[in-house]
Design a protein around this motif. Structure first.
Motif, PDB file in Angstrom:
ATOM      1  N   GLU A 160      -0.040 -14.147 -46.250  1.00 55.65           N
ATOM      2  CA  GLU A 160       0.685 -13.116 -45.791  1.00 55.65           C
ATOM      3  C   GLU A 160       2.254 -13.347 -45.914  1.00 55.65           C
ATOM      4  O   GLU A 160       2.700 -12.225 -46.536  1.00 55.65           O
ATOM      5  N   GLU A 161       2.795 -14.615 -45.743  1.00 58.09           N
ATOM      6  CA  GLU A 161       4.142 -14.712 -46.199  1.00 58.09           C
ATOM      7  C   GLU A 161       4.147 -14.413 -47.947  1.00 58.09           C
ATOM      8  O   GLU A 161       5.464 -14.060 -48.229  1.00 58.09           O
TER       9      GLU A 161
ATOM     10  N   ARG B 248       2.719 -11.970 -49.351  1.00 56.22           N
ATOM     11  CA  ARG B 248       2.225 -10.711 -49.249  1.00 56.22           C
ATOM     12  C   ARG B 248       3.780 -10.706 -49.195  1.00 56.22           C
ATOM     13  O   ARG B 248       4.360  -8.869 -49.899  1.00 56.22           O
ATOM     14  N   VAL B 249       4.228 -10.875 -48.461  1.00 59.02           N
ATOM     15  CA  VAL B 249       5.803  -9.986 -47.934  1.00 59.02           C
ATOM     16  C   VAL B 249       6.763 -10.505 -48.799  1.00 59.02           C
ATOM     17  O   VAL B 249       7.229  -9.804 -49.167  1.00 59.02           O
ATOM     18  N   LEU B 250       6.022 -11.611 -49.861  1.00 61.10           N
ATOM     19  CA  LEU B 250       7.709 -12.562 -50.352  1.00 61.10           C
ATOM     20  C   LEU B 250       7.840 -11.052 -51.988  1.00 61.10           C
ATOM     21  O   LEU B 250       8.308 -10.716 -52.581  1.00 61.10           O
ATOM     22  N   THR B 251       6.150 -10.802 -52.217  1.00 56.35           N
ATOM     23  CA  THR B 251       5.828  -9.792 -53.409  1.00 56.35           C
ATOM     24  C   THR B 251       6.188  -8.843 -53.322  1.00 56.35           C
ATOM     25  O   THR B 251       6.592  -8.182 -54.109  1.00 56.35           O
ATOM     26  N   ASP B 252       5.596  -7.757 -51.966  1.00 60.86           N
ATOM     27  CA  ASP B 252       6.715  -6.967 -51.136  1.00 60.86           C
ATOM     28  C   ASP B 252       7.972  -6.697 -51.759  1.00 60.86           C
ATOM     29  O   ASP B 252       8.752  -5.967 -52.415  1.00 60.86           O
ATOM     30  N   ARG B 253       8.534  -8.175 -51.011  1.00 58.43           N
ATOM     31  CA  ARG B 253      10.650  -8.018 -50.956  1.00 58.43           C
ATOM     32  C   ARG B 253      10.905  -8.565 -52.845  1.00 58.43           C
ATOM     33  O   ARG B 253      11.731  -7.919 -53.191  1.00 58.43           O
TER      34      ARG B 253
ATOM     35  N   THR C 207       9.055 -17.136 -56.998  1.00 61.10           N
ATOM     36  CA  THR C 207       7.386 -16.463 -56.443  1.00 61.10           C
ATOM     37  C   THR C 207       7.168 -18.272 -57.315  1.00 61.10           C
ATOM     38  O   THR C 207       5.758 -18.929 -56.486  1.00 61.10           O
TER      39      THR C 207
ATOM     40  N   ALA D 178      16.643 -13.567 -46.110  1.00 64.28           N
ATOM     41  CA  ALA D 178      15.208 -13.566 -46.513  1.00 64.28           C
ATOM     42  C   ALA D 178      14.938 -15.007 -47.690  1.00 64.28           C
ATOM     43  O   ALA D 178      13.367 -15.682 -47.347  1.00 64.28           O
TER      44      ALA D 178
ATOM     45  N   THR E  24      12.131 -17.842 -46.279  1.00 61.87           N
ATOM     46  CA  THR E  24      11.119 -18.048 -46.893  1.00 61.87           C
ATOM     47  C   THR E  24      10.631 -19.649 -47.723  1.00 61.87           C
ATOM     48  O   THR E  24      10.247 -20.696 -48.112  1.00 61.87           O
TER      49      THR E  24
END
Length: 225
Positions: free
Chosen positions: A3-4, A6-11, A59, A86, A90
């Motif tokens: 989930e983390e 995914r959030v990073l990828t979306d950001r 990433t 953000a 992370t």
């Protein structure tokens, strides 16, 4: 971690500004999905290669750090004190997972750097989570600097106060007592001092007090409430 990530990828995806960046990001994600030793080596090279965009380094550092690869350490420390909250958050989470023995020392240096006070919230929170030997001295030093400053960063001072209360170390009592005299910190400082005096810091088992005897009826049998 999924989930983390995914959030990073979306950001990251939302920050891309050209088709070339979008294609480069897609190629990086394909590399991450391979999960092979060779792919990990390529990710490690991204951390040190010149002219790599910050999102690519972030990433790669996230993936390597989450896998316990300490080659991500320097990039994660850079991101821990970055101007974007953000990214700092992370990096702090991955550093806590990474378990590198250099982490607490690096976080303490960032938390006490007077030139980076505005970006020190996540290093402070990481120190609280780590509960390392460096944690209390660094938090006390950061708090005392804020109390003595003319232009105070109140969120930073409050984070130090709350963190010291959570750790529950008596060495923080003088600094917390000073903080309690400031209206913006008085409630948090009083709560922190109460936790320390009551032994309620992180990792401390709360005092359950004497065991209660069950209520009984006239026949001496336990009464159900």
């Amino acid at each position: 971690m999924d989930e983390e990530f995914r959030v990073l990828t979306d950001r990251v995806r939302a920050s891309l500004s050209s088709p070339e960046e979008t294609r480069a990001h897609a190629s990086l994600l394909a590399l991450v999905r391979q999960g092979s030793p060779a792919a990990r080596e390529q990710l490690a090279r991204i951390l040190v290669a010149p002219e790599q965009p910050l999102w690519a380094r972030e990433t790669a550092a996230f993936v390597l750090g989450s896998a316990g690869d300490r080659r991500a350490f320097e990039t994660l420390v850079l991101l821990l004190n970055y101007r974007e909250p953000a990214r700092c958050a992370t990096a702090a989470r991955v550093l806590a997972r990474l378990g590198d023995p250099r982490t607490a020392r690096a976080a303490a240096a960032l938390a006490t750097n007077p030139l980076r006070t505005a970006y020190s919230l996540h290093p402070i929170r990481l120190l609280v989570e780590l509960r390392a030997p460096e944690s209390v001295p660094a938090l006390v030093a950061a708090l005392e600097r804020q109390l003595a400053a003319r232009d105070r960063h109140w969120p930073i001072a409050r984070a130090c106060v709350e963190g010291l209360g959570a750790i529950g170390d008596e060495r923080a009592v003088p600094a917390l007592t000073s903080a309690s005299r400031h209206p913006r910190l008085s409630a948090a400082a009083a709560a922190a001092l109460a936790r320390i005096s009551g032994g309620g810091g992180l990792g401390a088992a709360p005092d359950a007090g004497p065991a209660r005897r069950p209520a009984t009826d006239k026949s001496g049998r336990a009464r159900v409430r």
